[in-house]
Design an enzyme around this catalytic site. Structure first.
Site, PDB file in Angstrom:
ATOM      1  N   GLU A 174      -4.391   7.902   6.779  1.00  0.00           N
ATOM      2  CA  GLU A 174      -5.102   7.335   6.016  1.00  0.00           C
ATOM      3  C   GLU A 174      -5.683   6.345   7.506  1.00  0.00           C
ATOM      4  O   GLU A 174      -6.904   5.851   7.664  1.00  0.00           O
ATOM      5  CB  GLU A 174      -5.444   6.778   5.157  1.00  0.00           C
ATOM      6  CG  GLU A 174      -6.222   5.362   4.016  1.00  0.00           C
ATOM      7  CD  GLU A 174      -5.285   5.588   2.945  1.00  0.00           C
ATOM      8  OE1 GLU A 174      -5.833   4.825   2.413  1.00  0.00           O
ATOM      9  OE2 GLU A 174      -4.222   5.779   2.239  1.00  0.00           O
TER      10      GLU A 174
ATOM     11  N   HIS B 104       0.970  -0.931  -0.003  1.00  0.00           N
ATOM     12  CA  HIS B 104      -0.191   0.038   0.144  1.00  0.00           C
ATOM     13  C   HIS B 104       0.682   1.451  -0.054  1.00  0.00           C
ATOM     14  O   HIS B 104       0.491   2.557  -1.050  1.00  0.00           O
ATOM     15  CB  HIS B 104      -1.421   0.125   1.020  1.00  0.00           C
ATOM     16  CG  HIS B 104      -1.604   1.048   1.398  1.00  0.00           C
ATOM     17  ND1 HIS B 104      -1.645   1.657   2.370  1.00  0.00           N
ATOM     18  CD2 HIS B 104      -2.762   1.150   0.248  1.00  0.00           C
ATOM     19  CE1 HIS B 104      -2.327   2.718   2.169  1.00  0.00           C
ATOM     20  NE2 HIS B 104      -3.601   2.629   1.327  1.00  0.00           N
TER      21      HIS B 104
ATOM     22  N   GLU C  65       1.689   1.542  -3.588  1.00  0.00           N
ATOM     23  CA  GLU C  65       0.832   2.396  -4.894  1.00  0.00           C
ATOM     24  C   GLU C  65       1.135   3.379  -4.141  1.00  0.00           C
ATOM     25  O   GLU C  65       1.249   4.550  -4.841  1.00  0.00           O
ATOM     26  CB  GLU C  65      -0.353   2.176  -4.139  1.00  0.00           C
ATOM     27  CG  GLU C  65      -1.250   2.001  -4.922  1.00  0.00           C
ATOM     28  CD  GLU C  65      -2.715   2.501  -3.686  1.00  0.00           C
ATOM     29  OE1 GLU C  65      -3.251   3.620  -3.551  1.00  0.00           O
ATOM     30  OE2 GLU C  65      -2.821   1.445  -2.984  1.00  0.00           O
ATOM     31  N   HIS C  66       1.272   4.409  -3.050  1.00  0.00           N
ATOM     32  CA  HIS C  66       1.037   5.798  -2.899  1.00  0.00           C
ATOM     33  C   HIS C  66       2.457   6.248  -3.441  1.00  0.00           C
ATOM     34  O   HIS C  66       2.231   7.312  -4.083  1.00  0.00           O
ATOM     35  CB  HIS C  66       0.989   6.469  -1.483  1.00  0.00           C
ATOM     36  CG  HIS C  66      -0.473   5.892  -0.997  1.00  0.00           C
ATOM     37  ND1 HIS C  66      -0.601   7.079  -0.370  1.00  0.00           N
ATOM     38  CD2 HIS C  66      -1.669   5.387  -0.605  1.00  0.00           C
ATOM     39  CE1 HIS C  66      -1.561   7.123   0.839  1.00  0.00           C
ATOM     40  NE2 HIS C  66      -2.360   5.420   0.090  1.00  0.00           N
TER      41      HIS C  66
END
Length: 429
Positions: free
Chosen positions: A142, A62, A65-66
């Site tokens: 997040e 994740h 991905e960012h």
């Protein structure tokens, strides 16, 4: 002197309108032409997710991905944003347990731009140290956001009870505050180079697209820097082949929420289990709409909760089914009693003829209506190519739904809903 094998292209017999090419590098390209639309959607599906991490890399998929949006050798993060904003495109990404997807939807004439930007990000992202530190803080925000969402919290607790908090399927996708703070730029970069390879990737496109043109665009966009100069067979996401066991039991967590949020379920079916179509019909009849058993009994008849639903989740090596409910704390015992009674009744008796027809109709309608736009079509064929053993056409999926019988539903209900219970409860004391 050896030469690379040629690109293999085929029309898929079970999916009319879908074409598939496998490049010598193992990169797969699948497309679906949609007559009468002016949009084009493209996605890059990478066979890496949270199941590919160990404790020292928790949240790395994740995080990466960012970071792939933060700049390449030829584009800054702002350049990437401007490129798609200027043509009115939609651009985003998400990470799942078994894969990561980057996707864009644009006017058909802007497809070359979208493919070029995606190819640049996949093959030449810099992952600079200052971007890693800045995005680390964004991801921590997040994680905190998800930690404030009761539904996210209870489903994560449910997965941890089922699989174990440190297991591949039990870990949270985003990681924890501790794991994200501990990740280094070097770890993330090594993960990127190890997992973002042609053989692990699928490029899917749908809309007003022509297959050969998409293949040409992909070869240009992904071919820079020698990224495609390898010869390898595709590496689909097939799992280990061993069934991951589910641990029954109850987990609870006190949170200062107004409601109690509950997920009650058990082990389900793996992703390519042929009984998944019968389970889909069963799931819809049980808790898939306002006419479903659970909605009627829990909300309409007894007034115990505002929201109640059932679900079926599938992975390569395991699956879960369950019921989610949010209710006032004083109604928890009554809600659990009703849900358990309904699951036991379905396990013992199955569903009625009328529920079978209604469940099939809901599945059919939901599938077709959900595939009216190019983005949905792109996602369907891309995910199917990456994680399923077959890519079925829409008509074939509809045929399999219609072929489900009452006996098949009764058999899968008797098997699945008789399994030991997994329960997660989150809310005030």
């Amino acid at each position: 002197m050896s030469t690379a094998p040629p690109t293999r292209t085929e029309d898929l017999a079970e999916a009319p309108g879908v074409r598939r090419s496998v490049l010598p590098s193992g990169l797969r390209v699948v497309t679906e032409h949609m007559p009468g639309v002016r949009s084009a959607a493209v996605g890059v599906w990478v066979g890496v997710g949270s199941v590919d991490e160990d404790d020292t890399l928790h949240g790395c998929s994740h995080f990466l991905e960012h970071l792939l949006f933060k700049g390449t050798g030829s584009r800054s993060a702002l350049d990437i944003s401007i490129a798609l904003d200027t043509v009115g495109g939609e651009f985003n990404a998400f990470t799942a347990k078994e894969y990561t997807c980057f996707h864009a939807r644009v006017l058909d004439e802007d497809l070359p731009l979208a493919v070029d930007v995606l190819g640049d990000m996949m093959t030449d992202s810099l992952l600079e140290a200052h971007d890693v530190e800045a995005e680390r803080e964004v991801i921590l925000d997040e994680i905190a956001m998800h930690d404030d969402d009761p539904d996210d919290v209870v489903h994560q607790l449910f997965a941890e009870q089922a699989y174990g908090a440190t297991s591949d399927l039990g870990r949270s996708i985003a990681g924890t505050e501790a794991s994200i703070r501990a990740l280094t730029r070097e770890q993330v970069h090594a993960f990127y180079r190890r997992h973002y390879r042609p053989a692990t990737m699928v490029v899917s496109a749908a809309g007003n697209v022509e297959h050969d043109e998409v293949v040409r665009l992909v070869e240009e966009a992904f071919g820079r820097g020698g990224f495609l100069d390898v010869v390898e067979e595709p590496a689909p996401v097939t799992g280990t082949g061993a069934v991951v066991p589910v641990t029954p039991g109850r987990s609870s967590e006190k949170r200062p929420f107004e409601q109690v949020n509950v997920v009650l379920g058990m082990e389900g079916l793996r992703r390519d289990d042929p009984r998944r179509f019968a389970l889909g019909v069963l799931n819809t009849a049980l808790g898939g709409g306002t006419s479903s058993r659970l909605f009627q009994e829990v909300r309409e008849v007894r007034g115990l909760a505002y929201s109640v639903y059932s679900f079926a989740g599938h992975h390569a090596d395991s699956g879960l089914v369950g019921v989610g409910v949010g209710c006032l704390p004083g109604k928890l015992d009554a809600v659990l009693e009703v849900v358990r009674a309904e699951l036991a009744k379905v396990a013992a008796e199955g569903i009625s003829d009328e529920e079978l027809v209604r469940g099939q109709g809901q599945l059919r309608g939901g599938l077709v209506l959900g595939l009216e736009d190019s983005g949905s079509r792109m996602a369907r064929i891309g995910k199917a190519e990456l994680v399923h053993t077959e890519l079925l056409g829409i008509e074939e999926v509809l045929r399999r739904i219609d072929a489900v019988t009452l006996e098949q539903v009764r058999e899968v209900a008797a098997d699945v809903f008789a399994r030991p219970e997994v329960l997660a409860v989150v809310g005030p004391a």
